[in-house]
Design an enzyme around this catalytic site. Structure first.
Site, PDB file in Angstrom:
ATOM      1  N   GLY A 263      10.428  13.988  30.388  1.00 46.87           N
ATOM      2  CA  GLY A 263       9.492  13.900  29.272  1.00 46.87           C
ATOM      3  C   GLY A 263      10.232  14.118  27.980  1.00 46.87           C
ATOM      4  N   GLY A 264       9.490  14.246  26.884  1.00 49.80           N
ATOM      5  CA  GLY A 264      10.110  14.451  25.593  1.00 49.80           C
ATOM      6  C   GLY A 264      10.891  15.749  25.510  1.00 49.80           C
TER       7      GLY A 264
ATOM      8  N   ASP B   2      -3.493  21.154  26.856  1.00 51.79           N
ATOM      9  CA  ASP B   2      -3.003  19.880  27.381  1.00 51.79           C
ATOM     10  C   ASP B   2      -3.558  19.681  28.796  1.00 51.79           C
ATOM     11  OD1 ASP B   2      -1.724  17.472  27.168  1.00 51.79           O
ATOM     12  OD2 ASP B   2       0.217  18.216  27.847  1.00 51.79           O
TER      13      ASP B   2
END
Length: 449
Positions: free
Chosen positions: A25-26, A146
């Protein structure tokens, strides 16, 4: 900077082996690796940037909140990692967590091409509410921010473990701090309308909205707004658009209507009108209780569908206490190959086969087990004798699942999809147990090779 307590174990490269990249992921990369001393697999979330970068604070932040939020429905923190993962040349920081064999709710939905059977869907909804209620009841309350299917992880029996606390923060209703810019955090489809205001300060109602959208996803097996560009989602949600609840057939099972009503209350436009997770639990527990007696059979049914697709998942290994009384498995080096039943062919050929099996390394034995998977699943007859010879290499829950299967083929599939995922050593032991308990079968396979 919020740091994990002194209890957080420091884990380095010398404790880990068999690394495998499982996601990215980022923030960086997620790996799974086996802890040499503990004897089971862990997940390691490693940041892209090297040790000492400005991303260290975010990692410590996540680890701290995972530690604070410890409960049965939140992913467990084992410690913090500092080392050089495979392929890296500089020191990285990471957090070491439970490894979830069944991945996430998102992957389950994809594998099933829709929602899970209703008893499991209702349990998922209830367990997410249990985990989130615990977070919101902490002092000060912890927000997740999230909440979505990919952050609802599943253990071997498809129980919920909430994860990804990189976006979590203390509620501003209890601790007045931390503004954020809309769109920087979370997933747009699960963000409440008020979060698109740049001046918004997150409170508990944020997670309540996300839970409402998550309920829609659980009941439909779909992601909301799959074809809409992010710019349109960001425009329409504040204007009142929500996923279409009319697509949910409320006549399919008792309790769906109650969850649909709860879902709509959670995603109402005005934050103050959304229920708390404690109120949600009154509904989810009631709905799940109507179907709880069928959950074991439902989970078994779903796992049987997933097993053929799950060859990439390793299994944790524990010691069943009942296995300690079993006699030790006979090693290939001590098997009396003169006792092999004679098959067609010359005695010279038979001796050659016996000698070749003795000389096999663990690597060769593991390869044999992998190469002959289809035949072994089809033809093994003495399954439980083999399982007993594996002793502490079989997790107690896996042992129970093997026993519960009706056919030998189903039993062996469980061995392959759970126990044999632990690696070369257990596959070699499985090979040795086959020599001991399936002489005719192994003689034929070795001869064919």
């Amino acid at each position: 900077m919020a740091l994990p307590s002194h209890k957080a174990v420091q884990i380095g490269d010398d404790s880990l082996q068999d690394w495998k990249a499982v996601g990215a992921g980022g923030f960086g990369q997620v790996y799974t690796a086996r802890h040499k001393d503990w004897g089971f697999n862990v997940a390691i979330k490693v940041h892209h940037h090297g040790y000492g970068s400005n991303t260290d604070g975010a990692l410590w932040h996540e680890a701290y909140h995972m530690e604070q939020a410890s409960n049965p429905f939140v992913l467990r923190l084992f410690g913090v990692y500092r080392g050089c993962p495979p392929g890296e040349s500089s020191v990285r920081l990471g957090i070491v967590m439970e490894f979830m064999e069944r991945d996430s709710l998102q992957s389950l939905q994809q594998a099933l091409s829709g929602p899970p059977p209703w008893p499991l869907a209702f349990r998922l909804a209830h367990q997410v509410a249990l985990g989130m209620n615990f977070l919101h009841k902490l002092t000060p309350a912890l927000l997740h921010k999230d909440l979505k299917p990919s952050n609802v992880l599943l253990d071997e029996d498809l129980n919920v473990k909430l994860t990804d606390f990189g976006l979590s923060r203390v509620s501003t209703s209890d601790l007045n701090s931390s503004r954020f810019t809309a769109g920087e955090e979370g997933s747009l489809a699960y963000m409440p309308p008020e979060a698109f205001d740049p001046s918004y300060e997150p409170v508990r109602a944020y997670d309540m909205y996300s839970y409402g959208i998550l309920l829609w996803s659980i009941l439909t097996g779909k992601e909301p707004y799959p074809a809409a560009p992010y710019s349109r989602v960001a425009l329409r949600i504040p204007l009142g658009d929500r996923p279409p609840y009319e697509v949910i057939d409320q006549s399919k099972a008792d309790g769906i209507g109650e969850l649909v009503d709860l879902m709509k209350k959670c995603w109402v436009h005005k934050p103050s009108e959304r229920p708390t997770f404690q109120r949600c639990l009154l509904v989810t527990e009631h709905v799940y209780s109507k179907h709880k007696d069928r959950i074991r059979a439902t989970v078994t049914q779903v796992l049987s569908k997933l097993e053929p697709e799950d060859d990439h998942l390793p299994s944790n290994v524990h010691v069943p206490s009942s296995f300690h009384a079993q006699p030790p498995a006979q090693s290939m080096d001590t098997v009396d190959h003169a006792s092999f039943p004679k098959t067609k062919g010359s005695s010279k050929q038979q001796d050659s086969v016996a000698t070749s099996t003795v000389k096999l390394s663990d690597t060769d034995k593991a390869k044999f087990v992998d190469d002959h998977k289809a035949t072994l699943i089809q033809d093994i007859a003495n399954v439980m004798a083999i399982v007993d010879d594996l002793r502490d290499m079989v997790h107690p829950e896996t042992y129970a699942r093997i026993q519960a299967k009706e056919t030998n083929q189903e039993k062996v599939r469980v061995i392959y999809t759970n126990t044999l995922r632990s690696g070369q050593k257990v596959k070699a032991a499985f090979y040795d147990a086959l020599i001991k308990n399936e002489l005719y079968l192994m003689r034929g396979l070795v001869a064919d090779d």
